[in-house]
Design a protein around this motif. Sequence first.
Motif, PDB file in Angstrom:
ATOM      1  N   SER A  23      40.132  40.955  47.412  1.00 49.10           N
ATOM      2  CA  SER A  23      38.734  40.924  46.979  1.00 49.10           C
ATOM      3  C   SER A  23      38.618  41.170  45.481  1.00 49.10           C
ATOM      4  CB  SER A  23      37.912  41.950  47.758  1.00 49.10           C
ATOM      5  OG  SER A  23      38.431  43.258  47.574  1.00 49.10           O
ATOM      6  N   GLU A  38      37.140  38.713  42.592  1.00 48.31           N
ATOM      7  CA  GLU A  38      36.156  39.189  41.610  1.00 48.31           C
ATOM      8  C   GLU A  38      36.581  38.835  40.195  1.00 48.31           C
ATOM      9  OE1 GLU A  38      34.526  43.408  39.754  1.00 48.31           O
ATOM     10  OE2 GLU A  38      35.499  43.423  41.728  1.00 48.31           O
ATOM     11  N   GLU A  96      31.459  37.047  43.829  1.00 46.24           N
ATOM     12  CA  GLU A  96      32.326  36.663  44.951  1.00 46.24           C
ATOM     13  C   GLU A  96      31.581  35.838  45.995  1.00 46.24           C
ATOM     14  OE1 GLU A  96      33.229  40.971  43.745  1.00 46.24           O
ATOM     15  OE2 GLU A  96      31.456  39.765  44.267  1.00 46.24           O
ATOM     16  N   TRP A 127      34.185  37.312  49.666  1.00 40.25           N
ATOM     17  CA  TRP A 127      34.999  38.493  49.389  1.00 40.25           C
ATOM     18  C   TRP A 127      35.628  39.115  50.635  1.00 40.25           C
ATOM     19  CZ3 TRP A 127      32.745  43.905  49.405  1.00 40.25           C
ATOM     20  CH2 TRP A 127      31.484  43.944  50.016  1.00 40.25           C
ATOM     21  N   SER A 169      29.473  40.874  46.697  1.00 36.53           N
ATOM     22  CA  SER A 169      29.763  42.263  46.367  1.00 36.53           C
ATOM     23  C   SER A 169      29.220  42.621  44.986  1.00 36.53           C
ATOM     24  CB  SER A 169      31.277  42.503  46.407  1.00 36.53           C
ATOM     25  OG  SER A 169      31.590  43.816  46.022  1.00 36.53           O
TER      26      SER A 169
END
Length: 264
Positions: A24, A28, A214, A218, A254
């Motif tokens: 994740s 990002e 994301e 994510w 996120s």
Amino acid sequence: MLADEVLAYYRQLGETDRLRVRASGRLEFLRTWDLLGRLLPAPPARVLDVGGATGIYAGPLAAAGYRPHVVDPVPEHVDAAAALPGVTAALGDARALPEPDGSADAVLLLGPLYHLLERADRGTAWREAARVVRPGGVVLAATISRFASAFDGFARDFYAEPGYAAVVDGALRTGAHRPVANAWFTTAYFHHPDEPPAEAAEAGLEPAGRYAIEGPGWHLPRLEAILDDPRRRGQLMDFLRRVESEPSLLGATSHLLTAARRRS
């Protein structure tokens, strides 16, 4: 400048690894870098990277021909960033930037708004960014989604731990994330997607776009395998670009990137 628990969290120097190791975090970084490439002015623009940590973005910006200057409240971050080729760094607070008016072509706020729980403090940070960016310059601010801890709790099984549900409930009601365990991130403010443009406008900036970093990607199953495969990674990146400003998906990300400009 930072609450004691927030400073202790960042003094562990885990931020760079977070964006390079966990799937994740890798997503990002890739998406943030993609957005910077499209939203920043061309090099050799001077970029003030407020809350730039160890220079995870400032280093690549310098390599791309930009003139990045990191301002961060964590001494260890400043030392690490200053050691990167082409990067300068100084201790400072997003609410009182040690920079002259109109001295930057662009300002990045890729972390400070996370840890300013009071709207007045966030407004001060936005106004400082507006002050130091040149007329016509861009401010790019990252925020954590109001719903991030709820999604993360299911993905990482935090709901099995005592107290987590109450922490999520508090964040959903007020935006204030007040954890009781370090694994649940540190004290922070989680924005509703509608809040950052309103904060920017109150600071005298002109909102210029919202971008899900994301998006819904994510917590995809097998995300690490997707990112490791150049073909599948390209497909995912293309899809996320196509839906990055889709209003119905902004709450599923996120992190959200908000662009705003100082009026000429």
